[in-house]
Write an enzyme that holds these catalytic residues in place. Structure first.
Site, PDB file in Angstrom:
ATOM      1  N   CYS A   3       0.150   3.754   2.783  1.00 32.60           N
ATOM      2  CA  CYS A   3       0.617   3.180   4.060  1.00 32.60           C
ATOM      3  C   CYS A   3       2.101   3.486   4.259  1.00 32.60           C
ATOM      4  CB  CYS A   3       0.405   1.674   4.092  1.00 32.60           C
ATOM      5  SG  CYS A   3      -1.321   1.176   4.009  1.00 32.60           S
ATOM      6  N   CYS A  46       0.827  -1.208   0.000  1.00 34.51           N
ATOM      7  CA  CYS A  46       0.000   0.000   0.000  1.00 34.51           C
ATOM      8  C   CYS A  46       0.866   1.264   0.000  1.00 34.51           C
ATOM      9  CB  CYS A  46      -0.911  -0.053   1.227  1.00 34.51           C
ATOM     10  SG  CYS A  46      -1.699   1.492   1.662  1.00 34.51           S
TER      11      CYS A  46
END
Length: 106
Positions: A34, A31
């Site tokens: 993230c 991600c």
């Protein structure tokens, strides 16, 4: 204190049910946002050392836990006080938003 990596449901339950506020980052290695949030979370962990617990949950390893807390997109950051979710921040957020969320429950 560094960020605690939660590896199972039992560990998660014991961490969120402490007397300190707990910030939990639900994330995944693939991600992009993230990865952008990770240094923000690390900075918050340094700033709140001794005042709050900062933890991470890898949703690829703990999918059931992510489902239990209705984590539909990542990163999702939850703040707990006395075992109860009090704040939910979804997507990339700057460090100040995490700090503000913790300050509200300190």
């Amino acid at each position: 204190m560094s960020v605690v990596n939660i590896s199972n449901q039992t560990e998660f339950s014991s961490i969120i049910n402490t007397d300190k506020p707990v910030l939990v980052d639900f994330w995944a290695a693939w991600c992009g946002p993230c990865k952008m949030v990770a240094p923000e979370i690390e900075a918050v962990a340094q700033a709140y050392d001794g005042k709050a617990v900062i933890a991470k949950v890898n949703i690829d390893e703990q999918g059931e836990l992510a489902g239990q807390y209705n984590v539909m997109s990542i990163p999702t950051v939850l703040v707990f006080k006395n075992g109860q979710e009090v704040t939910r921040l979804v997507g990339y957020r700057p460090r100040k938003e995490f700090s503000d969320a913790l300050d509200k429950v300190l």
